[in-house]
Design a protein around this motif. Structure first.
Motif, PDB file in Angstrom:
ATOM      1  N   ASP A  41       0.921  -1.113   0.125  1.00 61.30           N
ATOM      2  CA  ASP A  41      -0.106  -0.059  -0.052  1.00 61.30           C
ATOM      3  C   ASP A  41       0.702   1.216   0.054  1.00 61.30           C
ATOM      4  OD1 ASP A  41      -2.039  -1.789   0.169  1.00 61.30           O
ATOM      5  OD2 ASP A  41      -2.274  -1.650   2.315  1.00 61.30           O
ATOM      6  N   LYS A  78       0.656   6.566  -0.540  1.00 58.40           N
ATOM      7  CA  LYS A  78       0.558   7.479   0.671  1.00 58.40           C
ATOM      8  C   LYS A  78      -0.664   7.775   1.278  1.00 58.40           C
ATOM      9  CE  LYS A  78       4.140  10.201  -1.256  1.00 58.40           C
ATOM     10  NZ  LYS A  78       4.625  11.119  -2.185  1.00 58.40           N
ATOM     11  N   GLU A  79      -1.172   8.776   1.370  1.00 59.16           N
ATOM     12  CA  GLU A  79      -2.476   9.087   2.046  1.00 59.16           C
ATOM     13  C   GLU A  79      -3.466   8.405   1.423  1.00 59.16           C
ATOM     14  OE1 GLU A  79      -0.212  11.517   0.914  1.00 59.16           O
ATOM     15  OE2 GLU A  79      -0.064  12.800   2.740  1.00 59.16           O
ATOM     16  N   THR A 123      -3.561   5.353   0.472  1.00 64.13           N
ATOM     17  CA  THR A 123      -3.834   4.048   1.187  1.00 64.13           C
ATOM     18  C   THR A 123      -3.446   3.847   2.821  1.00 64.13           C
ATOM     19  OG1 THR A 123      -1.380   3.705   0.183  1.00 64.13           O
ATOM     20  CG2 THR A 123      -3.171   2.501  -0.993  1.00 64.13           C
ATOM     21  N   TYR A 124      -3.364   5.142   3.332  1.00 63.90           N
ATOM     22  CA  TYR A 124      -3.445   4.820   4.830  1.00 63.90           C
ATOM     23  C   TYR A 124      -4.583   3.975   5.199  1.00 63.90           C
ATOM     24  CZ  TYR A 124      -0.169   8.976   5.175  1.00 63.90           C
ATOM     25  OH  TYR A 124       1.063   9.611   4.993  1.00 63.90           O
ATOM     26  N   LYS A 166      -6.680  -3.801   5.852  1.00 63.01           N
ATOM     27  CA  LYS A 166      -7.159  -2.637   5.460  1.00 63.01           C
ATOM     28  C   LYS A 166      -8.302  -2.867   4.442  1.00 63.01           C
ATOM     29  CE  LYS A 166      -2.953  -0.208   4.744  1.00 63.01           C
ATOM     30  NZ  LYS A 166      -2.081   0.830   4.564  1.00 63.01           N
ATOM     31  N   ALA A 197      -5.397  13.925   2.392  1.00 60.37           N
ATOM     32  CA  ALA A 197      -5.927  12.772   2.836  1.00 60.37           C
ATOM     33  C   ALA A 197      -7.754  12.996   2.927  1.00 60.37           C
ATOM     34  CB  ALA A 197      -5.522  12.528   4.361  1.00 60.37           C
TER      35      ALA A 197
END
Lengths: 367, 381
Positions: free
Chosen positions: A15, A18-19, A21-22, A60, A362
């Motif tokens: 993942d 970055k944001e 796939t947080y 996730k 995000a």
């Protein structure tokens, strides 16, 4: 063709967006104005008549589950078979399997119960329109043990660095699999294999304490499998970083790329009931992709708007990707930016990223 | 079967002759509206949002598109185990005749359907109006008034009144007079064709009307006047929102244009009252560098290279370079070539328009042109 069983394995997909796939896995990342990356894989399987699909997920996956539901948009809500979403579940203390082999080992019932005899294995990072039926035909013609799908890439880019490459002889047989970065035959992380052989290989790998099916059973090929390569020439994008995500999204603004991805057969996705997009008297839109449910009163250029975005009069969006339900208020300027879902940009704010490395905001942020 | 408080019966058999070529092969409720919807989406979505989970859809004219469109009703959340949506075409009985003779006859011939749910109330809806309405409020009102029948009404202009069922009510909204399409309307309270009946009462009158050879078996012409004559308690339920009968090319066009004003009276973007429809599943709309889009509604699957002003584009429409579309409605999958001009027109679905064509009214006429298969044939001669 119900002889095929789909396996979508997300285990090796990092993942790294970055944001984006947080809080979601790569497969659930929104792409191309109204889809999620997994839609392309599922649609390819759907068009090949694959009725049974196992989806191996590990982390996730909330938003992915929300997106997939019972699989109706891909015709996978079946009385028998259909979509099997298989999160990890290990209760057997004697189980010696590791890595992605665990998924197969712990879900052997899925494979045994399915009437399909051939596995079509795929991931979600390689967006493509591979005709799986054609791959299957080729696989049979060649009487192969395994058929790998690849695309020769003229212009190698940084996102291809982590991809495996195939060495192929004049008969189409794979003679080597490696990661030498100047080699052009990019493996699409998609293969076809007979079910019994696949399960045998899984068993063999587990017995040898292996933990990575592709590497240990196919790449190293300890059993001397007849591995063939299927050449694919159509639309292809590798999404494994923010840069590649942004670059490949923007490429869809090229009419030929857009048509290559969407012509011939449709891509299916979760059904939403948004109204069509409204352009007001002050709208100025050019060279953009726009999904439904948007209200546009400002200027939008070279951008991709997902569903339900609002761009108010006097706002300007350029070279950007704006995800679901974002609001760009009056006078705000957005340039070279990726806004995740539900971001609100206050009036007169300016957000400018670099064209090579876009600024990512995000989900749910208010700026 | 569990007893239902209310079951809705949607009259969807109308041909809609005045919509000309648009209804050549489909019933009026299946006619497209608003860039992505069909007319029937409105009453069906209203039912869902009003908590009515059992709906009979009575079809007759060209039912194929309508039947396959409704399917099992999952798009409107009407694929219920106990209830759901039921398509009810006319069927042959022991006595032989099989076509619905009128609106009331259509309900009468589906007595068994209603009886199996034994509802307290039956809501009669028609499939040719564009509006958003919470029927549960009407039901509440109907119960409060202890009415035998409640008719939803809207105020129209005196000129329009001739086209509707016009009723007269006292201060308490109790109806004392009802006239179907009167020459000389006495008031401007128009029936919206939405009736809520006590089932027990309606059932009795349907049986009575069915055996009356003089009757035209119509709610407006027969059942309502009969109820009034017998001193039943009928109430008017005033509705104030957007409501449009899209029975003609002109009114269908107007209703589409009503979506293009600022803050349109019919809000299709309300997340709490979505109008559900069968998704055509198309990619995002592609807007080129040359395109101009103003005051318009455009659906997914469109490819716009020209100019679109004050118009509605359904899915899959392509607008070629140099083409200008103004004040028009373009139905699904129309392919428009280059340098085409379309003005004040409705273009029917799946039509291909050649380069340099002009579609619109002659000179300064404010007529709305329907461009369909037939007009295309004429154009070629």
């Amino acid at each position: 063709m119900s002889r095929l069983i789909g396996v979508i394995n997300l285990d090796h997909e990092l993942d790294q967006l970055k944001e984006l796939t947080y809080f979601r896995c790569g497969a659930a990342v929104p792409f191309a104005s109204r889809y999620r990356l997994i839609d392309f894989t599922l649609s390819n399987m759907m068009h090949a008549g694959v009725h049974d699909i196992a989806l191996f997920i590990r982390r996730k996956y909330r938003s992915l589950l929300d997106h997939l539901g019972e699989g109706r948009p891909w015709d996978l809500d079946r009385r028998r078979g259909g979509l099997f979403i298989l999160p990890p579940d290990w209760n057997d203390p004697t189980d010696a399997s590791r890595g992605d082999l665990q998924h197969v080992h712990n879900n052997l019932d899925f494979f045994h119960r399915s009437s399909g005899q051939t596995i079509i294995h795929a991931g979600t990072q390689h967006v493509n329109k591979v005709d799986i039926e054609d791959v299957y035909r080729y696989h049979q013609e060649k009487n192969a043990d395994v058929t790998l799908v690849y695309k020769p890439i003229d212009q190698l880019e940084s996102e291809h660095d982590p991809c495996a490459r195939l060495e192929i002889d004049e008969n189409g047989r794979v003679t080597g699999i490696h990661q030498e970065q100047d080699h052009h035959n990019i493996y699409l992380e998609m293969f076809v294999m007979d079910k019994d052989l696949y399960l045998d290989q899984v068993k063999h790998c587990i017995a040898h304490q292996d933990n990575h099916f592709f590497r240990d059973a196919i790449q190293k090929n300890p059993s001397g499998l007849r591995i063939y390569a299927y050449r694919y020439e159509g639309y292809h994008a590798v999404i494994n970083s923010i840069e590649s995500y942004y670059k490949n999204s923007m490429k869809l603004l090229d009419q030929q790329q857009y048509q290559a991805l969407f012509q011939n057969q449709p891509v299916h996705t979760k059904i939403k009931y948004e109204a069509p997009t409204r352009y007001t008297h002050s709208a100025e839109v050019d060279h953009s992709l726009v999904a439904n449910g948007c209200t546009i009163g400002g200027k939008v250029e070279n951008s991709i708007l997902f569903r339900g975005v609002r761009v108010e009069e006097g706002a300007r969006v350029s070279n950007s990707i704006i995800m679901q339900k974002c609001v760009i208020r009056k006078g705000a300027v957005v340039e070279n930016v990726v806004l995740d879902k539900d971001v609100q940009l206050s009036p007169d704010r300016t957000l400018i990223g670099d064209i090579r490395v876009p600024y990512v905001i995000a989900k749910n942020s208010v700026i | 079967m569990r007893k239902k408080e209310v079951v809705a019966m949607l009259l969807a058999g109308g041909q809609g002759k005045r919509l000309k070529g648009l209804t050549r092969t489909l019933a009026k409720p299946a006619v497209f509206f608003g860039g992505t919807y069909r007319i029937i989406d409105f009453p069906l979505s209203n039912c869902t949002h009003s908590g009515i989970d059992t709906v009979g859809v009575l079809t007759q004219y060209e039912p194929l598109v309508l039947h396959s469109y409704i399917g099992v009703g999952s798009d409107w959340d009407l694929d219920r185990l106990d209830g759901g949506v039921f398509v009810l075409p006319p069927h042959e009985k022991e006595d032989g005749n099989n076509w619905y003779r009128g609106t009331a006859d259509a309900i009468y011939r589906n007595l068994h359907f209603l009886d199996q749910y034994d509802p307290e109330h039956v809501l009669i809806l028609s499939g040719d109006h564009i509006y958003k309405m919470d029927y549960s409020r009407m039901l509440h009102y109907h119960k409060e008034k202890e009415a035998d029948c409640t008719i939803s009404v809207i105020n129209v202009t005196i000129q329009e009144a001739k086209r509707f069922g016009i009723l007269n009510a006292d201060d308490d909204l109790k109806i004392y007079d009802f006239e179907e399409k009167p020459e000389q309307p006495k008031s401007t309270l128009a029936s919206m064709g939405i009736y809520l009946f006590k089932w027990e009462v309606l059932r009795r009158y349907l049986l009575e009307s069915a055996s009356d050879s003089e009757s035209s078996h119509d709610f407006g012409k027969d059942i309502i006047p009969l109820l009034l004559q017998h001193g039943r308690s009928l109430y008017a339920y005033p509705f104030a929102g957007y409501w449009k009968d899209v029975g003609t090319i002109q009114s269908l066009w107007e209703s589409n244009m009503d979506l293009l004003v600022q803050d349109p009276p019919l809000d299709l973007n309300d997340p709490f009252w979505r109008i559900y429809t069968r998704s055509p599943n198309q990619p995002a709309q592609y807007i080129t560098q040359r395109a101009i889009l103003k005051n318009s509604i455009v659906n997914e699957g469109c490819m716009v290279d020209g100019e679109v002003r004050h118009s509605v584009l359904f899915y899959g429409v392509e607008v070629g370079e140099g083409s200008v579309i103004t004040d028009s409605v373009i139905m699904p999958n129309v392919k428009i070539g280059r340098n085409v001009r379309i003005h004040r027109a409705i273009v029917n679905e799946n039509i291909v328009i050649e380069d340099n064509a002009f579609i619109g009214p002659e000179d300064s006429s404010d007529e709305i042109i329907l461009f369909d298969q037939e007009s295309q044939l004429h154009a070629r001669i």
